[in-house]
Write a protein that holds these residues in place. Structure first.
Motif, short mmCIF file in Angstrom:
data_model
loop_
_atom_site.label_atom_id
_atom_site.label_comp_id
_atom_site.label_asym_id
_atom_site.label_seq_id
_atom_site.Cartn_x
_atom_site.Cartn_y
_atom_site.Cartn_z
N ILE A 91 0.82 -1.21 0.00
CA ILE A 91 0.00 0.00 0.00
C ILE A 91 0.86 1.26 0.00
N ARG A 92 1.85 1.33 0.85
CA ARG A 92 2.67 2.54 0.96
C ARG A 92 3.43 2.85 -0.33
N PRO A 93 4.10 1.88 -0.97
CA PRO A 93 4.77 2.21 -2.24
C PRO A 93 3.81 2.66 -3.34
N GLN A 94 2.61 2.07 -3.38
CA GLN A 94 1.62 2.48 -4.38
C GLN A 94 1.18 3.92 -4.15
N MET A 95 0.97 4.30 -2.91
CA MET A 95 0.58 5.68 -2.60
C MET A 95 1.70 6.64 -2.97
N LYS A 96 2.95 6.23 -2.76
CA LYS A 96 4.09 7.07 -3.12
C LYS A 96 4.16 7.27 -4.64
N ARG A 97 3.94 6.19 -5.41
CA ARG A 97 3.95 6.30 -6.87
C ARG A 97 2.83 7.22 -7.36
N GLN A 98 1.65 7.10 -6.76
CA GLN A 98 0.53 7.96 -7.15
C GLN A 98 0.84 9.43 -6.89
N LYS A 99 1.47 9.71 -5.77
CA LYS A 99 1.82 11.08 -5.43
C LYS A 99 2.86 11.63 -6.42
N GLU A 100 3.85 10.82 -6.78
CA GLU A 100 4.87 11.25 -7.74
C GLU A 100 4.26 11.49 -9.12
N HIS A 101 3.34 10.61 -9.54
CA HIS A 101 2.69 10.76 -10.85
C HIS A 101 1.84 12.03 -10.88
N LYS A 102 1.13 12.29 -9.81
CA LYS A 102 0.29 13.49 -9.75
C LYS A 102 1.15 14.75 -9.83
N ALA A 103 2.28 14.76 -9.14
CA ALA A 103 3.18 15.92 -9.19
C ALA A 103 3.76 16.09 -10.59
N MET A 104 4.09 14.98 -11.27
CA MET A 104 4.63 15.05 -12.62
C MET A 104 3.59 15.62 -13.58
N VAL A 105 2.35 15.16 -13.48
CA VAL A 105 1.29 15.61 -14.38
C VAL A 105 0.99 17.09 -14.14
N GLU A 106 1.01 17.53 -12.90
CA GLU A 106 0.74 18.93 -12.60
C GLU A 106 1.88 19.84 -13.08
N ALA A 107 3.09 19.31 -13.19
CA ALA A 107 4.24 20.11 -13.58
C ALA A 107 4.46 20.14 -15.10
N LEU A 108 3.58 19.50 -15.87
CA LEU A 108 3.75 19.50 -17.32
C LEU A 108 3.65 20.92 -17.87
N ALA A 109 4.50 21.19 -18.87
CA ALA A 109 4.51 22.51 -19.50
C ALA A 109 4.59 22.35 -21.00
N LYS A 110 4.28 23.41 -21.70
CA LYS A 110 4.34 23.40 -23.16
C LYS A 110 5.80 23.19 -23.58
N GLY A 111 6.01 22.28 -24.51
CA GLY A 111 7.36 21.97 -24.98
C GLY A 111 7.97 20.74 -24.34
N ASP A 112 7.35 20.21 -23.29
CA ASP A 112 7.87 18.98 -22.66
C ASP A 112 7.69 17.80 -23.61
N GLU A 113 8.64 16.91 -23.60
CA GLU A 113 8.55 15.69 -24.41
C GLU A 113 8.09 14.56 -23.49
N VAL A 114 7.02 13.86 -23.93
CA VAL A 114 6.36 12.90 -23.05
C VAL A 114 6.13 11.57 -23.76
N ILE A 115 5.87 10.55 -22.94
CA ILE A 115 5.40 9.25 -23.42
C ILE A 115 4.02 9.05 -22.81
N THR A 116 3.05 8.67 -23.63
CA THR A 116 1.70 8.43 -23.13
C THR A 116 1.54 6.95 -22.77
N ALA A 117 0.43 6.64 -22.13
CA ALA A 117 0.16 5.26 -21.74
C ALA A 117 0.01 4.35 -22.96
N GLY A 118 -0.36 4.90 -24.10
CA GLY A 118 -0.49 4.12 -25.33
C GLY A 118 0.83 3.92 -26.06
#
Length: 108
Positions: free
Chosen positions: A39-66
């Motif tokens: 449970i604890r590692p999963q919550m940590k990953r969710q928090k990191e993913h949320k911070a990454m998504v909120e920090a996205l900016a124009k011009g960033d190079e990304v990989i999507t789930a697809g």
């Protein structure tokens, strides 16, 4: 003569007042281990993913789930527009971004 006297067995319960707690200890230990292992590692990953998504900016190079690689060209509240080739843009949900790549990874 053939029938012996029957005595109530109360000495065992009175001698061990923590007997019920000791029997529950392995179950409590199992829940503690599950918390720290799953449970604890999963919550940590969710928090990191949320911070990454909120920090996205124009011009960033990304990989999507697809599996699409591209550069973020427009940012909305729920959706992103990702340019995957020259003049080809797709719209994806912000949460579908899996990874932000270093600048210059996606070449045209």
């Amino acid at each position: 003569m053939f029938i012996s006297n029957a005595f109530a067995q109360t000495a065992g319960a009175a001698a061990d007042p923590m007997g019920g707690f000791v029997q529950m200890l392995p179950i409590v230990g199992l829940f503690v281990v599950m918390y720290f292992v799953m449970i604890r590692p999963q919550m940590k990953r969710q928090k990191e993913h949320k911070a990454m998504v909120e920090a996205l900016a124009k011009g960033d190079e990304v990989i999507t789930a697809g599996g699409m690689l591209g550069k973020v060209s427009k940012i909305g509240e729920q959706y992103l527009t990702v340019e995957i080739a020259s003049g080809v843009e797709i719209q994806v949900q912000r949460s579908s971004v899996v990874q932000v790549l270093p600048k210059g990874t996606v070449s045209k």
